[in-house]
Design an enzyme around this catalytic site. Structure first.
Site, mmCIF file in Angstrom:
data_model
loop_
_atom_site.group_PDB
_atom_site.id
_atom_site.type_symbol
_atom_site.label_atom_id
_atom_site.label_comp_id
_atom_site.label_asym_id
_atom_site.label_seq_id
_atom_site.Cartn_x
_atom_site.Cartn_y
_atom_site.Cartn_z
ATOM 1 N N THR A 97 51.225 -5.011 -52.800
ATOM 2 C CA THR A 97 50.378 -4.857 -51.620
ATOM 3 C C THR A 97 50.962 -5.686 -50.491
ATOM 4 O O THR A 97 51.476 -6.783 -50.736
ATOM 5 C CB THR A 97 48.921 -5.311 -51.877
ATOM 6 O OG1 THR A 97 48.256 -5.469 -50.603
ATOM 7 C CG2 THR A 97 48.821 -6.637 -52.603
ATOM 8 N N ARG A 152 43.636 -6.945 -44.732
ATOM 9 C CA ARG A 152 42.280 -6.820 -45.304
ATOM 10 C C ARG A 152 41.498 -8.106 -45.075
ATOM 11 O O ARG A 152 41.344 -8.500 -43.919
ATOM 12 C CB ARG A 152 42.363 -6.474 -46.795
ATOM 13 C CG ARG A 152 41.156 -5.709 -47.288
ATOM 14 C CD ARG A 152 41.307 -5.341 -48.730
ATOM 15 N NE ARG A 152 42.170 -4.192 -48.928
ATOM 16 C CZ ARG A 152 41.770 -2.920 -48.806
ATOM 17 N NH1 ARG A 152 40.528 -2.654 -48.534
ATOM 18 N NH2 ARG A 152 42.602 -1.938 -48.994
ATOM 19 N N ARG A 192 43.538 6.038 -53.881
ATOM 20 C CA ARG A 192 42.420 5.166 -54.245
ATOM 21 C C ARG A 192 41.443 6.095 -54.965
ATOM 22 O O ARG A 192 40.772 6.897 -54.335
ATOM 23 C CB ARG A 192 41.784 4.552 -53.004
ATOM 24 C CG ARG A 192 42.760 3.729 -52.144
ATOM 25 C CD ARG A 192 42.019 2.904 -51.118
ATOM 26 N NE ARG A 192 42.866 2.464 -50.009
ATOM 27 C CZ ARG A 192 43.657 1.387 -50.037
ATOM 28 N NH1 ARG A 192 43.707 0.645 -51.113
ATOM 29 N NH2 ARG A 192 44.368 1.044 -48.988
ATOM 30 N N GLY A 215 46.798 1.141 -51.865
ATOM 31 C CA GLY A 215 47.671 1.289 -50.693
ATOM 32 C C GLY A 215 49.129 1.128 -51.092
ATOM 33 O O GLY A 215 49.470 0.254 -51.883
ATOM 34 N N ASP A 255 49.310 -7.192 -48.361
ATOM 35 C CA ASP A 255 48.346 -8.232 -47.946
ATOM 36 C C ASP A 255 48.634 -9.619 -48.532
ATOM 37 O O ASP A 255 48.124 -10.613 -48.039
ATOM 38 C CB ASP A 255 46.925 -7.825 -48.353
ATOM 39 C CG ASP A 255 46.507 -6.502 -47.745
ATOM 40 O OD1 ASP A 255 47.062 -6.147 -46.692
ATOM 41 O OD2 ASP A 255 45.639 -5.817 -48.320
ATOM 42 N N ASP A 275 47.379 -10.916 -51.096
ATOM 43 C CA ASP A 275 46.065 -11.514 -51.353
ATOM 44 C C ASP A 275 45.726 -11.590 -52.842
ATOM 45 O O ASP A 275 44.562 -11.566 -53.227
ATOM 46 C CB ASP A 275 44.968 -10.715 -50.616
ATOM 47 C CG ASP A 275 44.954 -9.254 -51.033
ATOM 48 O OD1 ASP A 275 45.901 -8.795 -51.721
ATOM 49 O OD2 ASP A 275 43.997 -8.548 -50.670
ATOM 50 N N ASP A 282 44.305 -5.568 -56.085
ATOM 51 C CA ASP A 282 43.193 -6.015 -56.945
ATOM 52 C C ASP A 282 42.266 -4.877 -57.391
ATOM 53 O O ASP A 282 41.760 -4.889 -58.512
ATOM 54 C CB ASP A 282 42.411 -7.168 -56.299
ATOM 55 C CG ASP A 282 41.951 -6.858 -54.894
ATOM 56 O OD1 ASP A 282 42.266 -5.761 -54.392
ATOM 57 O OD2 ASP A 282 41.259 -7.705 -54.310
#
Ligand code: F6P
Length: 328
Positions: free
Chosen positions: A130, A176, A76, A15, A132, A134, A107
């Site tokens: 990203t 996510r 992706r 993304g 996120d 994360d 990731d």
């Protein structure tokens, strides 16, 4: 700096995130600074497989630091998950005499990089991009800060209309499986409740809390819900459930969606991306591979890609406490 590395390839994958362009610019310009060649690989790993590779010069990245998205495009790429796909990618790398890869992504992109590195003993380095946030091994990922600001701006606007109509709004945000965006924007936008995957508050507690808010004199409310929350219901189902048990509330849902990924990067993301890009190139030239660059307490650090992928980026529990206290 003396090194066998003469040419670095850079790609963005997964993304997109605001600030990826600033990172690309930093990688390209650092290569130029250290007198090594740099090539851009378009459309992430797909571009490696399909040989979409172009030389980049310092001037080729003029005027992109302020732009959202990624000028290199992204994807992706399912083919890169297969050994055949990765072999095609390696042939492209050999054809262009690329000595190392900088992968800007999340990731999933790092998992691909790690496998590629181990299969072909090929130097790779990751830059976490990203919204996120994360990824383990960095307090901030590129794009996260901009996304927070985008969400805050949107919720502030939602609040205006919520107050005018005395409505209860459920706002779903991205992230996510992580609740960083929800927790931070929930606090920053003054949400009454915040639902995150890391802490399942359950629907009964949500009802209780909304009843309490109403009793305390609140006539409108905002609940921020992370897309990955674990109540087992999506935002529309949660809204329906609340409306059923608290029928006097007029409920609306707003799913912010991909606006959270777009827009001009914040100053924080531009500086972070610039530092990460420079540090990635310096690290490669210092013989580092299979690592991700990150930032911790303002310092640039490296972590093994494996840790970055498998480690868990933790929620700050103090933020949960603060949000509970302030939703009184
Ligand atoms: O990882 C970034 C992210 O925007 C997540 O927050 C979200 O779950 C996902 O990507 C959406 O992916 P796509 O753009 O493929 O729909």
């Amino acid at each position: 700096m003396s090194s066998n590395i003469k040419k670095i390839g850079v790609l963005t994958s997964g993304g997109d995130a605001p600030g990826m362009n600033a990172a690309v610019r930093a990688v390209v310009r650092s290569c130029s600074y250290f007198s090594i060649d740099c090539v851009a690989i378009y459309k992430g790993y797909q571009g490696l497989i399909d040989d979409q590779v172009k030389p980049m010069s310092a001037r080729g990245v003029n005027n992109i630091i302020n732009r959202g998205g990624t000028v290199l495009k992204t994807a992706r790429c399912l083919e890169f998950i297969t050994p055949e796909g990765r072999l095609k990618a390696f042939k492209t790398v050999q054809k262009h005499k690329i000595d190392a890869l900088v992968v800007i992504g999340g990731d999933g992109s790092f998992t691909g990089a790690m496998i590629f590195q181990s299969e072909f003993n090929f130097p790779v380095i990751g830059i976490p991009g990203t919204i996120d946030n994360d990824i383990f091994g960095t307090s901030h990922t590129i794009g996260y800060d901009t996304a927070l600001n985008t969400v805050i701006e949107a919720i502030d606007k939602i609040r205006d209309t919520a107050i005018s109509h005395n409505r209860l709004f459920f706002v779903e945000v991205m992230g996510r499986d992580a609740g960083h965006i929800a927790l931070n924007t929930g606090i920053g936008a003054g949400a009454e409740e915040i639902l995150i995957p890391e802490e399942n508050m359950g629907l009964d507690r949500l009802l209780e809390s909304l009843k309490k808010s109403e009793k305390s004199g609140k006539s409108s409310s905002i609940v921020v819900i992370a897309e990955g929350d674990k109540t087992g219901k999506n935002v529309f189902e949660i809204a329906e459930y609340v409306e059923k048990y608290l029928p006097h509330y007029e409920v609306r849902v707003s799913v912010l969606g991909h606006i959270q990924r777009g827009g001009s990067p914040s100053c924080f993301d531009r500086v972070l991306a610039s530092r990460m890009g420079v540090f990635a190139v310096e690290s490669i030239l210092n013989g580092k591979s299979n690592v991700m660059v990150g930032v911790e307490n303002e310092n640039m650090i490296l972590s093994p890609l494996e840790k970055a992928i498998k480690g868990k980026s933790k929620i700050n529990n103090d933020l949960i406490r603060v949000s509970e206290i302030l939703s009184v």
